[in-house]
Design an enzyme around this catalytic site. Structure first.
Site, mmCIF file in Angstrom:
data_model
loop_
_atom_site.group_PDB
_atom_site.id
_atom_site.type_symbol
_atom_site.label_atom_id
_atom_site.label_comp_id
_atom_site.label_asym_id
_atom_site.label_seq_id
_atom_site.Cartn_x
_atom_site.Cartn_y
_atom_site.Cartn_z
ATOM 1 N N LYS A 253 31.454 19.954 37.982
ATOM 2 C CA LYS A 253 32.383 20.909 37.687
ATOM 3 C C LYS A 253 32.095 22.003 36.464
ATOM 4 O O LYS A 253 31.321 21.309 35.691
ATOM 5 C CB LYS A 253 33.898 20.168 37.512
ATOM 6 C CG LYS A 253 33.557 19.288 36.094
ATOM 7 C CD LYS A 253 34.811 18.462 36.067
ATOM 8 C CE LYS A 253 34.787 17.187 34.952
ATOM 9 N NZ LYS A 253 35.889 16.387 34.932
ATOM 10 N N ARG B 277 36.392 25.693 37.745
ATOM 11 C CA ARG B 277 37.891 25.321 37.547
ATOM 12 C C ARG B 277 38.726 26.407 36.988
ATOM 13 O O ARG B 277 38.430 27.559 36.736
ATOM 14 C CB ARG B 277 37.761 24.100 36.658
ATOM 15 C CG ARG B 277 36.980 22.765 37.248
ATOM 16 C CD ARG B 277 37.557 22.369 38.558
ATOM 17 N NE ARG B 277 37.084 21.000 38.944
ATOM 18 C CZ ARG B 277 37.264 19.736 38.615
ATOM 19 N NH1 ARG B 277 38.265 19.623 37.452
ATOM 20 N NH2 ARG B 277 36.437 18.878 39.036
ATOM 21 N N CYS C 233 40.042 13.413 29.942
ATOM 22 C CA CYS C 233 40.804 14.605 30.289
ATOM 23 C C CYS C 233 41.833 15.132 29.468
ATOM 24 O O CYS C 233 41.873 16.179 29.099
ATOM 25 C CB CYS C 233 41.337 14.493 31.627
ATOM 26 S SG CYS C 233 40.543 14.000 33.111
ATOM 27 N N CYS D 123 40.653 6.657 30.406
ATOM 28 C CA CYS D 123 39.230 6.112 30.647
ATOM 29 C C CYS D 123 38.158 7.100 29.691
ATOM 30 O O CYS D 123 38.749 8.123 29.155
ATOM 31 C CB CYS D 123 38.935 6.449 32.243
ATOM 32 S SG CYS D 123 38.714 7.927 32.363
ATOM 33 N N CYS E 138 45.549 7.272 39.049
ATOM 34 C CA CYS E 138 44.330 7.795 38.542
ATOM 35 C C CYS E 138 43.257 6.879 39.105
ATOM 36 O O CYS E 138 43.286 5.589 38.366
ATOM 37 C CB CYS E 138 43.916 8.258 37.437
ATOM 38 S SG CYS E 138 42.184 8.703 36.969
ATOM 39 N N ARG F 219 46.556 20.003 42.879
ATOM 40 C CA ARG F 219 46.597 20.606 41.693
ATOM 41 C C ARG F 219 46.535 22.432 41.971
ATOM 42 O O ARG F 219 45.764 22.827 42.806
ATOM 43 C CB ARG F 219 45.415 20.404 40.905
ATOM 44 C CG ARG F 219 45.304 21.000 39.446
ATOM 45 C CD ARG F 219 44.073 20.656 38.750
ATOM 46 N NE ARG F 219 44.255 19.054 38.442
ATOM 47 C CZ ARG F 219 43.058 18.212 38.092
ATOM 48 N NH1 ARG F 219 41.720 18.638 38.631
ATOM 49 N NH2 ARG F 219 43.221 17.134 38.142
ATOM 50 N N CYS G 154 46.666 11.494 29.214
ATOM 51 C CA CYS G 154 46.244 11.826 30.540
ATOM 52 C C CYS G 154 47.417 11.036 31.550
ATOM 53 O O CYS G 154 47.844 10.189 31.024
ATOM 54 C CB CYS G 154 44.785 11.585 31.093
ATOM 55 S SG CYS G 154 44.498 9.827 30.897
ATOM 56 N N LYS H 19 33.845 24.633 33.583
ATOM 57 C CA LYS H 19 35.016 25.065 33.054
ATOM 58 C C LYS H 19 34.992 26.167 32.003
ATOM 59 O O LYS H 19 34.052 26.137 31.023
ATOM 60 C CB LYS H 19 35.751 23.596 32.208
ATOM 61 C CG LYS H 19 36.037 22.522 33.068
ATOM 62 C CD LYS H 19 36.775 21.437 32.418
ATOM 63 C CE LYS H 19 37.279 20.258 33.360
ATOM 64 N NZ LYS H 19 37.928 19.139 32.744
#
Length: 585
Positions: free
Chosen positions: A217, A153, A487, A483, A444, A84, A438, A219
């Protein structure tokens, strides 16, 4: 910084979460990665090293479609890497686009993916190609640092810096924040880029993060009203631009948002960010750094499921945060100012900016840029990058705007799109205009159900229904996630579908087109026919009974189909209709 975050110095290291212990002993993310990458026996890297590479935008994955076949053949899983890019503000020059395109074909699976955080992902990068792949990105002036991992991120903002002076300010701010909060370890260049260090690293390579980085993380998003295309309430830290006479004078500060949860664990939940106040434009860097460091110092390092900033804010309160931030800043935030959002989707087609240049937002199905029979999208965009002086502005809805186009070049772009079988600057079916998914299966490792590969099929069936009901032109946000990590930000959609098992989804309803409210659980663990049978009568009622200007989510809340959902703690406690013990407001 101490090995353990400031408010927990008494905690023995062995009691910390295993990820914290790994970071602490990793020598600023080096671990045994050099050995893992050089090992010719396996296409994988060691499990601990796979956790460390995330800090550099690299995820080890395998093709889950082939797991069983390879197991029977006594082969290891088909290991590969997702890479990414760090791309603050989502801005890419034509030259960089061509470099990314070439890299996808040379060292990945030949496709580009646009993410929900305004950047690119490559899939199918093999271990022996990983360093060469990353070196190619660096040669184009890009990198992958902190695109994943327990750090800040990719900083996102309302798309397209060329649209107005305010948009340009927001994009420049996103870039500055990204650079300011970027990890400093030399491991990226030494190990992944295979560049020999010129001198020994300093004793403390991470003056901001320390050796254990963040608990999870972090954001950051910047929104320029009236467009909430970044879903500002879904992020750890949000800045809402306050624009006066075309210039951003400051930002409302929002804290503690986040989407992820775990099914059937009420202690986990999505949360909308809370307003903390207003800061002047000149102070945004200090506010962002101190806010991230508050999470560094007070976030939970024992329970990783409770380690996001949203839980720190939920547990301690916004007033506590404001006092702690004021102490570090040396002054309090000012009262928040008024603003108004009108939409959280992309505006397709050609629009003219302040300086007279044109900007065309092109629909990209699920963000996947690839050639298909009769629709060579990747090749077409390659030709546009070669032939037209244009800036590529990625959106957080997985689309791309061709920005800064002169009047004389508009027709050439349209001609290139038509020649590539793409019938104009935007040509999605009705529901796809506001849909997102996603990646999920097959790559994934967290996916419980299909998402990207399945959503177009489901939308085709739903599109028949909305056309029959005369709703084709009505924006209805639909988001699917394989899931509950969320995302694709499904918990803000009018219709959210979240994977539970192969072919089974939880159906959430009631989000708005402005992105300022959570939806609520309506049906659990249902398949396609149940999804269609559930939505058809609700859409029919909406078509005939809605108020003027009422969006689908607002209609469902007003008519009592789902409860008003603003409090994240109630998200998994509120049961769908017909379930015993249903909690209603």
């Amino acid at each position: 910084m101490d090995a353990v975050h400031k408010n927990d110095l008494s905690t023995p290291v062995e009691q910390l979460h295993s990820n914290e212990q790994l970071k602490l002993r990793s020598r600023y993310l080096r671990g045994t990665l050099e050995h893992s990458l050089a090992d010719p026996v396996s296409a994988s890297i060691a499990a601990d090293d796979a956790l460390l590479t995330k800090f550099f935008g690299v995820y080890q994955q395998d093709d889950r479609d082939l797991r069983e076949e390879r197991r029977v053949s006594r082969l290891e899983p088909l290991y590969q890497f997702m890479v990414r890019v760090r791309l603050p503000g989502g801005i890419c020059t034509a030259e960089q686009w061509l470099a990314l395109d070439a890299q996808a074909r040379a060292t990945a699976n030949g496709e580009l993916r646009l993410t929900t955080r305004q950047t690119f992902q490559f899939h199918g990068v093999l271990k022996h190609n990983l360093s060469r792949h990353l070196q190619g990105l660096v040669a184009a002036g890009l990198d992958t640092i902190a695109a994943c991992g327990d750090d800040n991120r990719n900083v996102i903002c309302t798309a397209n810096p060329l649209f107005s002076q305010a948009h340009a300010q927001a994009t420049l701010t996103a870039k500055k924040l990204s650079e300011r909060l970027m990890p400093r370890t030399g491991a990226y260049r030494e190990v992944l880029l295979q560049e020999r260090a010129q001198q020994a690293p300093p004793e403390n390579e991470e003056p901001l993060y320390g050796p254990t980085y963040l608990p999870r993380k972090f954001k950051i998003a910047i929104a320029v009203p009236p467009c909430n295309d970044v879903d500002i309430y879904a992020h750890d830290l949000g800045f809402v631009a306050i624009v006066e006479q075309g210039v951003i004078v400051g930002y409302n500060v929002l804290v503690g948002g986040g989407m992820g949860m775990t099914h059937k664990v009420p202690a986990t939940f999505p949360r909308l960010s809370s307003a903390a106040g207003f800061c002047d434009a000149a102070d945004i860097g200090e506010v962002a750094e101190h806010t991230m460091c508050i999470q560094r110092d007070f976030g939970d390092r024992l329970d990783r499921a409770h380690a996001r900033f949203k839980y720190t804010i939920e547990d301690r309160g916004v007033e506590w945060f404001k006092e702690e931030l004021a102490r570090r800043l040396g002054k309090p935030l000012l009262p928040a100012r008024d603003f108004q959002f009108e939409s959280n989707g992309d505006q397709y087609g050609w629009r003219q900016g302040e300086d007279g240049r044109w900007h065309g937002t092109l629909f990209i199905r699920n963000g996947r840029i690839a050639d298909a029979p009769g629709a060579p999208l990747m090749s077409t965009l390659r030709e546009i990058a070669r032939q037209v002086p244009v800036t590529f502005a990625l959106t957080t809805n997985q689309n791309v705007a061709l920005a800064g186009v002169a009047e004389a070049d508009r027709a050439r772009i349209d001609d290139l799109l038509r020649a590539g079988g793409l019938h104009g600057i935007a040509d999605p079916i009705a529901l796809e205009r506001n849909a997102m998914a996603c990646v999920a299966l097959p790559t994934c490792g967290l996916a419980m159900a299909e998402s990207e590969r399945y959503l177009p099929s489901l939308l085709g069936k739903l599109d028949v229904i909305v056309n029959e009901l005369g709703l084709a032109a009505t924006p209805i946000t639909i988001r699917m996630s394989g899931c509950p990590n969320g995302c694709s930000r499904p918990f803000l959609a009018a219709i959210g579908l979240v994977g539970k098992a192969p072919g089974k989804y939880n159906l959430y309803l009631g989000g708005t087109v402005r992105g300022e409210r959570l939806n609520a659980l309506h049906r659990e663990n249902i398949g396609e026919q149940q999804i269609l049978d559930t939505l058809r009568p609700l859409l029919a009622a909406y078509a005939s009974e809605r108020l003027a200007g009422e969006c689908f989510g607002d209609f469902l809340v007003r008519t009592g189909v789902v409860p008003l959902m603003l409090d994240g703690r109630r998200f998994q406690l509120t049961q769908p209709p017909g379930v015993a013990g249903s909690a209603r407001p």
